[in-house]
Design a protein around this motif. Structure first.
Motif, short mmCIF file in Angstrom:
data_model
loop_
_atom_site.label_atom_id
_atom_site.label_comp_id
_atom_site.label_asym_id
_atom_site.label_seq_id
_atom_site.Cartn_x
_atom_site.Cartn_y
_atom_site.Cartn_z
N GLN A 110 0.84 -1.19 0.00
CA GLN A 110 0.00 0.00 0.00
C GLN A 110 0.88 1.24 0.00
O GLN A 110 2.08 1.16 0.06
N SER A 111 0.24 2.41 -0.09
CA SER A 111 0.93 3.69 -0.08
C SER A 111 1.86 3.77 -1.29
O SER A 111 1.43 3.57 -2.42
N SER A 112 3.15 4.01 -1.08
CA SER A 112 4.09 4.07 -2.20
C SER A 112 4.44 2.69 -2.74
O SER A 112 4.98 2.57 -3.84
N GLY A 113 4.14 1.67 -1.97
CA GLY A 113 4.53 0.32 -2.36
C GLY A 113 4.08 -0.11 -3.74
O GLY A 113 4.87 -0.68 -4.51
N PRO A 114 2.82 0.14 -4.12
CA PRO A 114 2.38 -0.27 -5.46
C PRO A 114 3.19 0.36 -6.59
O PRO A 114 3.37 -0.27 -7.64
N TYR A 115 3.68 1.57 -6.40
CA TYR A 115 4.50 2.20 -7.44
C TYR A 115 5.74 1.35 -7.71
O TYR A 115 6.06 1.03 -8.86
N PHE A 116 6.45 0.99 -6.64
CA PHE A 116 7.66 0.20 -6.82
C PHE A 116 7.34 -1.22 -7.29
O PHE A 116 8.08 -1.78 -8.11
N ALA A 117 6.23 -1.76 -6.82
CA ALA A 117 5.82 -3.08 -7.30
C ALA A 117 5.56 -3.04 -8.79
O ALA A 117 5.90 -3.98 -9.52
N ALA A 118 4.96 -1.95 -9.26
CA ALA A 118 4.68 -1.83 -10.69
C ALA A 118 5.98 -1.75 -11.50
O ALA A 118 6.08 -2.36 -12.57
N LEU A 119 6.94 -1.01 -11.01
CA LEU A 119 8.22 -0.93 -11.71
C LEU A 119 8.82 -2.33 -11.91
O LEU A 119 9.20 -2.71 -13.03
N TRP A 120 8.92 -3.08 -10.82
CA TRP A 120 9.59 -4.38 -10.91
C TRP A 120 8.71 -5.41 -11.61
O TRP A 120 9.23 -6.34 -12.24
N ALA A 121 7.39 -5.24 -11.55
CA ALA A 121 6.50 -6.13 -12.30
C ALA A 121 6.74 -5.99 -13.79
O ALA A 121 6.67 -6.98 -14.55
N MET A 122 7.03 -4.79 -14.24
CA MET A 122 7.30 -4.58 -15.66
C MET A 122 8.60 -5.27 -16.08
O MET A 122 8.72 -5.72 -17.23
N VAL A 123 9.55 -5.36 -15.16
CA VAL A 123 10.77 -6.11 -15.47
C VAL A 123 10.43 -7.59 -15.60
O VAL A 123 10.93 -8.28 -16.51
N LEU A 124 9.57 -8.11 -14.71
CA LEU A 124 9.15 -9.51 -14.84
C LEU A 124 8.42 -9.72 -16.15
O LEU A 124 8.60 -10.76 -16.82
N ALA A 125 7.59 -8.76 -16.54
CA ALA A 125 6.88 -8.88 -17.82
C ALA A 125 7.85 -8.95 -18.98
O ALA A 125 7.66 -9.72 -19.93
N ALA A 126 8.93 -8.19 -18.90
CA ALA A 126 9.95 -8.23 -19.95
C ALA A 126 10.66 -9.58 -19.97
O ALA A 126 10.95 -10.13 -21.04
#
Length: 327
Positions: free
Chosen positions: A48-64
Motif C-alpha cells: 500500500q501507499s508508495s509500495g504499489p509504485y515500486f511493485a509496478a516498476l519491478w513487475a514490468m521487469v518480470l513482464a519483460a
C-alpha cells in the motif's frame, strides 16, 4: 532507512513484497514469480501507499523477462502494463511507473532496457519525494503538531528527514485509518522508527483533537490532485479537511505533481472495494449485514490550504503553474 522505504525488491526468482497487511506484528514477504502475481498482490493490498509504485516498476521487469520467448514481446509487456494500472485505478502512481518503464523498453533488449527504466523510475520517485518533503517542511514551524491520515513511505520519510536536517522537531497525531489501520500499523510505526514523537488516535477522535487546539496543521499525502485543486486521498481525508477548516487548522496536501490528465474530480475513478473488507476488519460475520467501502474520497479545493509538490507549494486554484514550468 525505515522498513517501509525498502519493502519491494526484485530478485532472480521474481519480486518479493513485504506484506503490509500483517506488518508490523509480523514481517513476512510475499513471493511473486510473475508479473500477474504482482498485479494480484497489489489488488489484494499486500502493498500500500508508495509500495504499489515500486511493485509496478519491478513487475514490468518480470513482464519483460516473460516476453523474451514470446513471438510479440512488446505486446505482452504493454498488456501487462495495462493490467497493472487497472489494479488500483485511483492512484496514478501505477500509471506513472508503467509509463516510465515502457518509455525505455527496447524490443532488441527488453529485459535490460526495462530494468534500466525501472531503476530510473525508482531513483526519480525517491528524489522527488525528498524534494517534496523539503518544501513541506519549510511550511511548518519548529515544534509543529501535525495530524496525519493513512500515509506512510517516502512522502512521510522525506518530510521527517527534511525537518530533522533543518533542526526542526515535529510531533505527530496519527489516525488509525480504518478499515486496514494503515495509520496505526504503517504511519505510526514508520514515525516511531525515525525517532519522532507519535500519538495514535482513533478515527472518531480527529475532529475533537482539531477542535481542542492541539494541532497546528493537517498534513496528508494525496493519491491524486486534479488540475482544479481537488484532493483525492484515502477515505476519511474529506472529513478531516472539513473539520480542519472549521477550526482554523491549515490543510497541506502533498503530491509529486497535479495530474494533468485529470482536469476535474469527475476525471478520477474512485475505487470501491468489497464491502466484506469492512466487515472482516470489524470481525463481523453475520451474512445479513452488508459493508460499504469506497477506498478514497475527494476533498474540494475550498477545504485545502496548500498543495505541496516537488516544485514547491501551490494554491489549489493555481496548479496550472506547476506544468507551465515545463514549457
Amino acid at each position: 532507512m525505515p522498513t517501509l522505504a525498502d519493502s519491494v525488491r526484485l530478485a532472480d526468482d521474481g519480486v518479493h513484497i513485504l506484506d503490509r497487511r500483517v506488518f508490523p506484528a509480523r514481517r513476512e514477504w510475499v513471493h511473486c514469480a510473475t508479473a500477474e502475481d504482482v498485479a494480484k498482490a497489489i489488488e489484494d493490498m499486500v502493498t500500500q501507499s508508495s509500495g504499489p509504485y515500486f511493485a509496478a516498476l519491478w513487475a514490468m521487469v518480470l513482464a519483460a523477462r516473460e516476453a523474451v520467448e514470446l513471438p510479440d514481446p512488446m505486446a505482452h509487456i504493454v498488456g501487462m502494463g495495462e493490467r497493472i494500472v487497472a489494479t488500483r485505478p485511483t492512484n496514478n502512481g501505477l500509471r506513472e511507473a508503467v509509463r516510465i518503464v515502457l518509455s525505455t523498453v527496447d524490443s532488441r533488449d527488453p529485459v535490460g532496457s526495462a530494468l534500466a527504466g525501472a531503476h530510473a523510475g525508482d531513483e526519480e520517485y525517491r528524489s522527488r519525494s525528498r524534494a517534496l518533503g523539503e518544501h513541506a517542511a519549510k511550511l511548518l514551524p519548529d515544534n509543529a503538531r501535525v495530524l496525519t491520515h493513512c500515509w506512510a513511505d517516502l512522502y512521510l520519510v522525506g518530510l521527517v528527514e527534511a525537518a530533522q536536517a533543518a533542526g526542526k522537531t515535529f510531533r505527530f497525531y496519527c489516525t488509525e485509518t480504518r478499515p486496514y489501520l494503515q495509520g496505526a500499523r504503517l504511519t505510526a510505526e514508520t514515525l516511531a522508527e525515525m525517532g519522532v514523537e507519535t500519538t495514535l488516535i482513533t478515527d472518531n477522535m480527529a475532529a475533537a483533537v482539531l477542535a481542542s487546539g492541539q494541532v497546528d496543521a493537517l498534513v496528508t499525502a494525496a493519491d491524486r490532485v486534479t488540475m482544479d485543486g481537488h484532493v483525492v486521498n484515502k477515505i476519511g481525508t474529506l472529513g478531516l479537511a472539513v473539520a480542519a477548516r472549521s477550526f482554523g487548522v491549515p490543510f497541506l496536501a502533498m503530491v509529486h505533481a497535479p495530474d494533468r490528465f485529470a482536469p476535474t474530480a469527475a476525471d478520477v475513478p474512485i475505487e470501491h472495494r468489497a464491502g466484506a473488507e469492512v466487515l472482516t476488519a470489524a470481525g463481523v460475520v453475520n451474512p445479513a449485514i452488508q459493508g460499504h467501502y469506497p477506498a478514497f474520497d475527494v476533498t474540494p479545493p475550498r477545504f485545502v490550504s496548500t498543495v505541496v509538490t516537488d516544485r514547491g507549494p501551490f494554491d489549489p486554484a493555481a496548479l496550472a503553474g506547476y506544468h507551465q514550468e515545463e514549457l
